[in-house]
Design a protein around this motif. Structure first.
Motif, PDB file in Angstrom:
ATOM      1  N   GLU A 101       0.743  -1.046  -0.256  1.00 54.94           N
ATOM      2  CA  GLU A 101       0.052  -0.142  -0.110  1.00 54.94           C
ATOM      3  C   GLU A 101       0.873   1.342   0.018  1.00 54.94           C
ATOM      4  N   ARG A 102       1.964   1.213   0.563  1.00 58.42           N
ATOM      5  CA  ARG A 102       2.880   2.475   0.715  1.00 58.42           C
ATOM      6  C   ARG A 102       3.540   2.552  -0.478  1.00 58.42           C
ATOM      7  N   ALA A 103       3.770   1.333  -1.223  1.00 55.10           N
ATOM      8  CA  ALA A 103       4.717   1.562  -2.459  1.00 55.10           C
ATOM      9  C   ALA A 103       3.735   2.094  -3.740  1.00 55.10           C
ATOM     10  N   VAL A 104       2.286   1.562  -3.474  1.00 57.00           N
ATOM     11  CA  VAL A 104       1.355   2.054  -4.415  1.00 57.00           C
ATOM     12  C   VAL A 104       1.200   3.725  -4.210  1.00 57.00           C
ATOM     13  N   ARG A 105       1.100   3.966  -2.934  1.00 51.69           N
ATOM     14  CA  ARG A 105       1.014   5.602  -2.683  1.00 51.69           C
ATOM     15  C   ARG A 105       2.225   6.374  -3.289  1.00 51.69           C
ATOM     16  N   MET A 106       3.369   5.753  -3.237  1.00 48.84           N
ATOM     17  CA  MET A 106       4.502   6.373  -3.715  1.00 48.84           C
ATOM     18  C   MET A 106       4.658   6.544  -4.968  1.00 48.84           C
ATOM     19  N   SER A 107       4.487   5.158  -5.659  1.00 53.39           N
ATOM     20  CA  SER A 107       4.952   5.230  -7.088  1.00 53.39           C
ATOM     21  C   SER A 107       3.677   4.830  -8.082  1.00 53.39           C
ATOM     22  N   GLY A 108       2.960   3.998  -7.660  1.00 50.91           N
ATOM     23  CA  GLY A 108       1.619   3.665  -8.463  1.00 50.91           C
ATOM     24  C   GLY A 108       2.190   2.782  -9.364  1.00 50.91           C
ATOM     25  N   SER A 109       3.311   2.145  -9.393  1.00 50.20           N
ATOM     26  CA  SER A 109       3.784   1.238 -10.475  1.00 50.20           C
ATOM     27  C   SER A 109       2.844  -0.023 -10.703  1.00 50.20           C
ATOM     28  N   GLY A 110       3.137  -0.757 -11.802  1.00 49.31           N
ATOM     29  CA  GLY A 110       2.494  -1.977 -11.903  1.00 49.31           C
ATOM     30  C   GLY A 110       2.830  -2.908 -10.998  1.00 49.31           C
ATOM     31  N   VAL A 111       4.142  -3.209 -10.624  1.00 54.22           N
ATOM     32  CA  VAL A 111       4.499  -4.075  -9.902  1.00 54.22           C
ATOM     33  C   VAL A 111       3.883  -3.516  -8.478  1.00 54.22           C
ATOM     34  N   SER A 112       4.142  -2.569  -8.064  1.00 57.08           N
ATOM     35  CA  SER A 112       3.537  -2.167  -6.589  1.00 57.08           C
ATOM     36  C   SER A 112       1.889  -2.603  -6.462  1.00 57.08           C
ATOM     37  N   LEU A 113       1.160  -2.220  -7.625  1.00 61.39           N
ATOM     38  CA  LEU A 113      -0.212  -2.671  -7.687  1.00 61.39           C
ATOM     39  C   LEU A 113      -0.372  -4.366  -7.701  1.00 61.39           C
ATOM     40  N   TYR A 114       0.534  -5.062  -8.504  1.00 59.28           N
ATOM     41  CA  TYR A 114       0.206  -6.428  -8.556  1.00 59.28           C
ATOM     42  C   TYR A 114       0.420  -7.021  -7.007  1.00 59.28           C
ATOM     43  N   LEU A 115       1.514  -6.498  -6.282  1.00 59.80           N
ATOM     44  CA  LEU A 115       1.843  -6.901  -5.035  1.00 59.80           C
ATOM     45  C   LEU A 115       0.906  -6.658  -4.092  1.00 59.80           C
ATOM     46  N   ARG A 116       0.319  -5.380  -4.134  1.00 60.76           N
ATOM     47  CA  ARG A 116      -1.028  -5.136  -3.391  1.00 60.76           C
ATOM     48  C   ARG A 116      -2.093  -6.089  -3.805  1.00 60.76           C
ATOM     49  N   GLY A 117      -2.367  -6.429  -4.949  1.00 60.31           N
ATOM     50  CA  GLY A 117      -3.295  -7.398  -5.481  1.00 60.31           C
ATOM     51  C   GLY A 117      -3.070  -8.747  -4.670  1.00 60.31           C
ATOM     52  N   ARG A 118      -1.694  -9.330  -4.858  1.00 59.51           N
ATOM     53  CA  ARG A 118      -1.489 -10.425  -4.316  1.00 59.51           C
ATOM     54  C   ARG A 118      -1.534 -10.681  -2.796  1.00 59.51           C
ATOM     55  N   ALA A 119      -1.556  -9.445  -2.092  1.00 57.71           N
ATOM     56  CA  ALA A 119      -1.860  -9.464  -0.704  1.00 57.71           C
ATOM     57  C   ALA A 119      -3.326  -9.490  -0.582  1.00 57.71           C
ATOM     58  N   HIS A 120      -4.105  -9.042  -1.089  1.00 51.20           N
ATOM     59  CA  HIS A 120      -5.562  -8.939  -1.115  1.00 51.20           C
ATOM     60  C   HIS A 120      -5.854 -10.500  -1.535  1.00 51.20           C
ATOM     61  N   PHE A 121      -5.242 -10.952  -2.492  1.00 48.28           N
ATOM     62  CA  PHE A 121      -5.783 -12.456  -2.921  1.00 48.28           C
ATOM     63  C   PHE A 121      -5.433 -13.501  -1.747  1.00 48.28           C
ATOM     64  N   ASP A 122      -4.374 -13.176  -1.144  1.00 46.44           N
ATOM     65  CA  ASP A 122      -3.904 -13.992   0.009  1.00 46.44           C
ATOM     66  C   ASP A 122      -5.017 -13.845   1.358  1.00 46.44           C
ATOM     67  N   LEU A 123      -5.303 -12.616   1.594  1.00 53.30           N
ATOM     68  CA  LEU A 123      -6.368 -12.475   2.327  1.00 53.30           C
ATOM     69  C   LEU A 123      -7.882 -12.680   2.057  1.00 53.30           C
ATOM     70  N   GLU A 124      -7.982 -13.269   0.837  1.00 56.12           N
ATOM     71  CA  GLU A 124      -9.375 -13.635   0.283  1.00 56.12           C
ATOM     72  C   GLU A 124     -10.035 -12.634   0.020  1.00 56.12           C
ATOM     73  N   ARG A 125      -9.664 -11.354  -0.376  1.00 55.31           N
ATOM     74  CA  ARG A 125     -10.475 -10.155  -0.623  1.00 55.31           C
ATOM     75  C   ARG A 125     -10.301 -10.030  -2.288  1.00 55.31           C
ATOM     76  N   TYR A 126     -11.073 -11.049  -2.953  1.00 58.14           N
ATOM     77  CA  TYR A 126     -10.876 -11.273  -4.339  1.00 58.14           C
ATOM     78  C   TYR A 126     -11.374  -9.880  -5.292  1.00 58.14           C
ATOM     79  N   ASN A 127     -12.363  -9.121  -4.908  1.00 56.69           N
ATOM     80  CA  ASN A 127     -12.649  -8.128  -5.618  1.00 56.69           C
ATOM     81  C   ASN A 127     -11.633  -6.929  -5.663  1.00 56.69           C
ATOM     82  N   GLU A 128     -11.052  -6.832  -4.583  1.00 53.17           N
ATOM     83  CA  GLU A 128      -9.797  -5.962  -4.413  1.00 53.17           C
ATOM     84  C   GLU A 128      -8.558  -6.250  -4.953  1.00 53.17           C
ATOM     85  N   ALA A 129      -8.333  -7.697  -5.106  1.00 51.47           N
ATOM     86  CA  ALA A 129      -7.356  -8.296  -5.744  1.00 51.47           C
ATOM     87  C   ALA A 129      -7.396  -8.007  -7.406  1.00 51.47           C
TER      88      ALA A 129
END
Length: 199
Positions: A101-129
């Protein structure tokens, strides 16, 4: 070699040679020497943390990446992305989400967004992922991991056709992607038959 013992760029060169020679001991020694000779350069700690990730030494990777994050410029997201990856590897999705989340706010890069999505996925927040994976692809169309993530979520929801399209798009970009090939193989029996063409 005397210069290499005190010159960070030369030590980085030795680390690269160690990688080419598949000599992790040389890489480790060179990267640690670099941090001693340039302790205020965030990149030295980033490189050592990334190497520790490659060695699956996640606890030490996190320690070095935290040092890198503390020294890096305010607009540099690489150490935060590294921390998110390390926590995901340790199956600590809440901590991964904080750093992503901090990385997304800082850069908004595709990698940061993907990693945030992975974290959401692992938390079973599939819409956010899925939302993050889509944004990651828009930010970086070559990010096959995000396309694969969209495919996984759509397959879980029973949208097999759409999932298959995502895995096919991964294979167009990365023909050797074994995960996408296997996912597509598993989905094939679930897909509707293709309409037959006339003679």
């Amino acid at each position: 070699l005397l210069v290499a013992r005190s010159d960070p760029s030369a030590l980085d060169g030795l680390a690269r040679i160690g990688r080419l020679l598949s000599d992790p001991a040389l890489v480790d020694k060179s990267l640690r020497s670099t941090t001693r000779h340039a302790p205020q350069d965030w990149r030295t700690w980033q490189n050592l943390g990334a190497f520790m990730m490659e060695q699956s030494n996640f606890a030490e990777a996190i320690e070095h990446l935290q040092t890198a994050a503390g020294l890096a410029p305010d607009n540099e997201a690489a150490p935060l992305n590294g921390l998110a990856q390390a926590y995901l590897a340790r199956e600590e999705a809440p901590a991964a989400l904080v750093h992503a989340e901090r990385a997304v706010r800082m850069s908004g890069s595709g990698v940061s967004l993907y990693l945030r999505g992975r974290a959401h996925f692992d938390l079973e927040r599939y819409n956010e992922a899925e939302h993050d994976f889509k944004k990651a692809v828009l930010a970086d169309a070559s990010l096959v991991e995000a396309r694969g993530g969209i495919g996984q979520i759509r397959a879980m929801r029973g949208d097999y056709q759409s999932a298959a399209e995502q895995f096919k798009s991964v294979l167009q970009l990365d023909p050797d992607n074994a995960a996408a090939r296997e996912n597509l193989r598993l989905l094939t029996p679930l897909l509707p038959d293709e309409p037959r063409q006339g003679p």
